[in-house]
Design a protein around this motif. Structure first.
Motif, PDB file in Angstrom:
ATOM      1  N   UNK A 103       0.792  -1.225   0.000  1.00  0.00           N
ATOM      2  CA  UNK A 103       0.000   0.000   0.000  1.00  0.00           C
ATOM      3  C   UNK A 103       0.829   1.284   0.000  1.00  0.00           C
ATOM      4  N   UNK A 104       2.107   1.203   0.302  1.00  0.00           N
ATOM      5  CA  UNK A 104       2.939   2.405   0.416  1.00  0.00           C
ATOM      6  C   UNK A 104       4.181   2.422  -0.469  1.00  0.00           C
ATOM      7  N   UNK A 105       4.565   1.270  -1.004  1.00  0.00           N
ATOM      8  CA  UNK A 105       5.815   1.190  -1.773  1.00  0.00           C
ATOM      9  C   UNK A 105       5.552   0.575  -3.136  1.00  0.00           C
ATOM     10  N   UNK A 106       6.548   0.631  -3.997  1.00  0.00           N
ATOM     11  CA  UNK A 106       6.415   0.060  -5.341  1.00  0.00           C
ATOM     12  C   UNK A 106       6.804  -1.416  -5.340  1.00  0.00           C
ATOM     13  N   UNK A 107       6.163  -2.204  -4.472  1.00  0.00           N
ATOM     14  CA  UNK A 107       6.482  -3.616  -4.323  1.00  0.00           C
ATOM     15  C   UNK A 107       5.242  -4.466  -4.552  1.00  0.00           C
ATOM     16  N   UNK A 108       5.480  -5.649  -5.124  1.00  0.00           N
ATOM     17  CA  UNK A 108       4.416  -6.628  -5.279  1.00  0.00           C
ATOM     18  C   UNK A 108       4.933  -7.967  -4.752  1.00  0.00           C
ATOM     19  N   UNK A 109       4.149  -8.592  -3.912  1.00  0.00           N
ATOM     20  CA  UNK A 109       4.482  -9.909  -3.365  1.00  0.00           C
ATOM     21  C   UNK A 109       3.691 -10.953  -4.137  1.00  0.00           C
ATOM     22  N   UNK A 132       7.624 -17.628  -2.075  1.00  0.00           N
ATOM     23  CA  UNK A 132       7.118 -16.258  -2.004  1.00  0.00           C
ATOM     24  C   UNK A 132       8.191 -15.350  -2.587  1.00  0.00           C
ATOM     25  N   UNK A 133       7.784 -14.477  -3.496  1.00  0.00           N
ATOM     26  CA  UNK A 133       8.705 -13.591  -4.202  1.00  0.00           C
ATOM     27  C   UNK A 133       8.300 -12.150  -3.965  1.00  0.00           C
ATOM     28  N   UNK A 134       9.274 -11.277  -3.865  1.00  0.00           N
ATOM     29  CA  UNK A 134       9.006  -9.853  -3.735  1.00  0.00           C
ATOM     30  C   UNK A 134       9.714  -9.143  -4.880  1.00  0.00           C
ATOM     31  N   UNK A 135       8.960  -8.380  -5.660  1.00  0.00           N
ATOM     32  CA  UNK A 135       9.491  -7.688  -6.832  1.00  0.00           C
ATOM     33  C   UNK A 135       9.152  -6.207  -6.791  1.00  0.00           C
ATOM     34  N   UNK A 136       9.989  -5.399  -7.429  1.00  0.00           N
ATOM     35  CA  UNK A 136       9.662  -4.001  -7.693  1.00  0.00           C
ATOM     36  C   UNK A 136       8.568  -3.996  -8.748  1.00  0.00           C
TER      37      UNK A 136
END
Length: 82
Positions: A30-36, A44-48
């Protein structure tokens, strides 16, 4: 042809990404340019969001198992719950 009410914003596709595993859950920060993302193997992956650059990945292991049932961000975007 599918028609949406005018209250929905129109989006345009700016890119497409093929992944090796099927994605079963995703959650935008909700606050950053991240998608899980969670895939069918339990990873589980975390990407810009814009560049799709991988920030980190968390593979399944014996203690966590292979089944991810939910992804959720804390409202301030500082923590991801799996």
């Amino acid at each position: 042809m599918l028609r949406f009410p005018t209250c929905f914003p129109s989006f345009r596709v700016v890119g497409e990404k093929q992944l090796p595993q099927e994605i079963i859950f995703l959650a935008w920060s909700p606050k950053r340019d991240l998608i899980a993302l969670a895939n069918t193997t339990g990873e589980v992956l975390l990407h810009r969001l814009a560049s799709f650059h991988r920030v980190w990945s968390f593979p399944p292991n014996e203690s966590t198992g292979k089944e991810v049932t939910c992804l959720a961000w804390r409202p301030d975007g500082k923590r991801l719950t799996v």
